[in-house]
Scaffold this motif. Sequence first.
Motif, PDB file in Angstrom:
ATOM      1  N   PRO A  22       0.814   5.620   0.979  1.00 16.09           N
ATOM      2  CA  PRO A  22       0.084   6.667   1.699  1.00 16.09           C
ATOM      3  C   PRO A  22      -0.877   7.431   0.802  1.00 16.09           C
ATOM      4  O   PRO A  22      -1.821   8.054   1.293  1.00 16.09           O
ATOM      5  N   GLU A  46       4.371   9.727  16.840  1.00 13.20           N
ATOM      6  CA  GLU A  46       5.068   8.483  16.531  1.00 13.20           C
ATOM      7  C   GLU A  46       5.271   7.630  17.775  1.00 13.20           C
ATOM      8  O   GLU A  46       5.307   6.399  17.706  1.00 13.20           O
ATOM      9  N   PRO A  97      -2.716   9.413   6.619  1.00 13.45           N
ATOM     10  CA  PRO A  97      -2.445   7.971   6.495  1.00 13.45           C
ATOM     11  C   PRO A  97      -1.577   7.436   7.638  1.00 13.45           C
ATOM     12  O   PRO A  97      -1.841   6.349   8.171  1.00 13.45           O
ATOM     13  N   ARG A  98      -0.560   8.184   8.006  1.00 12.56           N
ATOM     14  CA  ARG A  98       0.340   7.731   9.069  1.00 12.56           C
ATOM     15  C   ARG A  98      -0.345   7.765  10.430  1.00 12.56           C
ATOM     16  O   ARG A  98      -0.157   6.852  11.252  1.00 12.56           O
ATOM     17  N   LEU A 129      -3.512   7.297  11.096  1.00  7.88           N
ATOM     18  CA  LEU A 129      -4.392   6.136  11.187  1.00  7.88           C
ATOM     19  C   LEU A 129      -3.597   4.856  11.406  1.00  7.88           C
ATOM     20  O   LEU A 129      -4.031   3.952  12.135  1.00  7.88           O
ATOM     21  N   GLU A 130      -2.437   4.783  10.798  1.00  6.73           N
ATOM     22  CA  GLU A 130      -1.585   3.602  10.981  1.00  6.73           C
ATOM     23  C   GLU A 130      -1.079   3.509  12.417  1.00  6.73           C
ATOM     24  O   GLU A 130      -1.105   2.443  13.036  1.00  6.73           O
ATOM     25  N   LEU A 131      -0.630   4.641  12.954  1.00  7.17           N
ATOM     26  CA  LEU A 131      -0.106   4.656  14.319  1.00  7.17           C
ATOM     27  C   LEU A 131      -1.187   4.317  15.346  1.00  7.17           C
ATOM     28  O   LEU A 131      -0.909   3.742  16.391  1.00  7.17           O
ATOM     29  N   THR A 140     -10.501   5.169  16.741  1.00 13.40           N
ATOM     30  CA  THR A 140     -10.075   6.417  16.105  1.00 13.40           C
ATOM     31  C   THR A 140     -11.273   7.156  15.527  1.00 13.40           C
ATOM     32  O   THR A 140     -12.128   6.571  14.856  1.00 13.40           O
ATOM     33  N   GLU A 186      -3.824   2.344  14.935  1.00 17.79           N
ATOM     34  CA  GLU A 186      -4.623   1.205  14.471  1.00 17.79           C
ATOM     35  C   GLU A 186      -5.179   0.359  15.612  1.00 17.79           C
ATOM     36  O   GLU A 186      -6.199  -0.334  15.447  1.00 17.79           O
ATOM     37  N   THR A 239       0.825  -1.201   0.000  1.00 17.93           N
ATOM     38  CA  THR A 239       0.000   0.000   0.000  1.00 17.93           C
ATOM     39  C   THR A 239       0.864   1.258   0.000  1.00 17.93           C
ATOM     40  O   THR A 239       2.039   1.232   0.375  1.00 17.93           O
ATOM     41  N   ALA A 257      -9.680   2.755   5.540  1.00 20.95           N
ATOM     42  CA  ALA A 257      -8.289   3.141   5.791  1.00 20.95           C
ATOM     43  C   ALA A 257      -7.905   3.007   7.257  1.00 20.95           C
ATOM     44  O   ALA A 257      -6.745   3.220   7.601  1.00 20.95           O
ATOM     45  N   GLY A 258      -8.878   2.675   8.115  1.00 19.90           N
ATOM     46  CA  GLY A 258      -8.543   2.416   9.509  1.00 19.90           C
ATOM     47  C   GLY A 258      -9.307   3.210  10.538  1.00 19.90           C
ATOM     48  O   GLY A 258      -9.212   2.914  11.735  1.00 19.90           O
TER      49      GLY A 258
END
Length: 253
Positions: A4, A164, A186-187, A189-191, A197, A193, A2, A213-214
Amino acid sequence: MTSPWDLYDELIDEIPADLTATSINTEGKWRRVSSSDSGVGMAFGMNVQSRPRAVSDPAELLGRPLRDVAALAKSWNFEDAGIGVAAINAYHCHPDRALAHGFTPCAENNWARTFHPYAPLVADKRVAIIGHFPFAPAAMPDAGELIVLERNLFDGDYPDSACEYLLPEMDYVFISGSAFVNKTIPRLLELAEAAHTIVLGPSTPASPALLRAGATTVLSFASAHAARLEDGLAGRSLLGMYDAGMRVRLSRA
């Protein structure tokens, strides 16, 4: 693998090729774009000239395909990106489209009441808020821990670079839709997960793509009344921007 950009590309590609941009307003706090199907979208204005602008005069974009204007959301010039995100929202935040995609009107049509429904849910939980919402801490007094992360720091905030390190430890994470403009969504939502959220604010596209996307919940603003929105933002309407539209929400089952 995937990228970003996948979320941005999905939101842009869904815009029909025959829709055009009919008005663009960059004055004040919000960027606004109207579409030929009566949609109007907003995005937080970040007057940051991080590289030469692609658009010297927004009037040049009038009559252009809305999809092309929306592609500016991928610009690293945040002023251009604000116009692009507003164009994305002119499509996705049209009330008819948002409701058709499963969004429902929020019980209270006021952003100052956004956090109150979460008060019992976050009791004794670790909560992070991306973006400085001055009314949020008082709305969730029983949170076990509540931190605010902000790029333009206020007293008591954490710098946004702390995301982070801190977001993976949180139970609830609220993310301002302005993260679409500065490309951090994008980041973030990744952090987050592992957390519940919530992506919120007028800059947030009313699209189920955010859930894919999360995001757990999406809180957006839907309007099809460009002139009424301008009156509201200018203070010429008793209800302000809420006279022009409604807060809407969609959550994962």
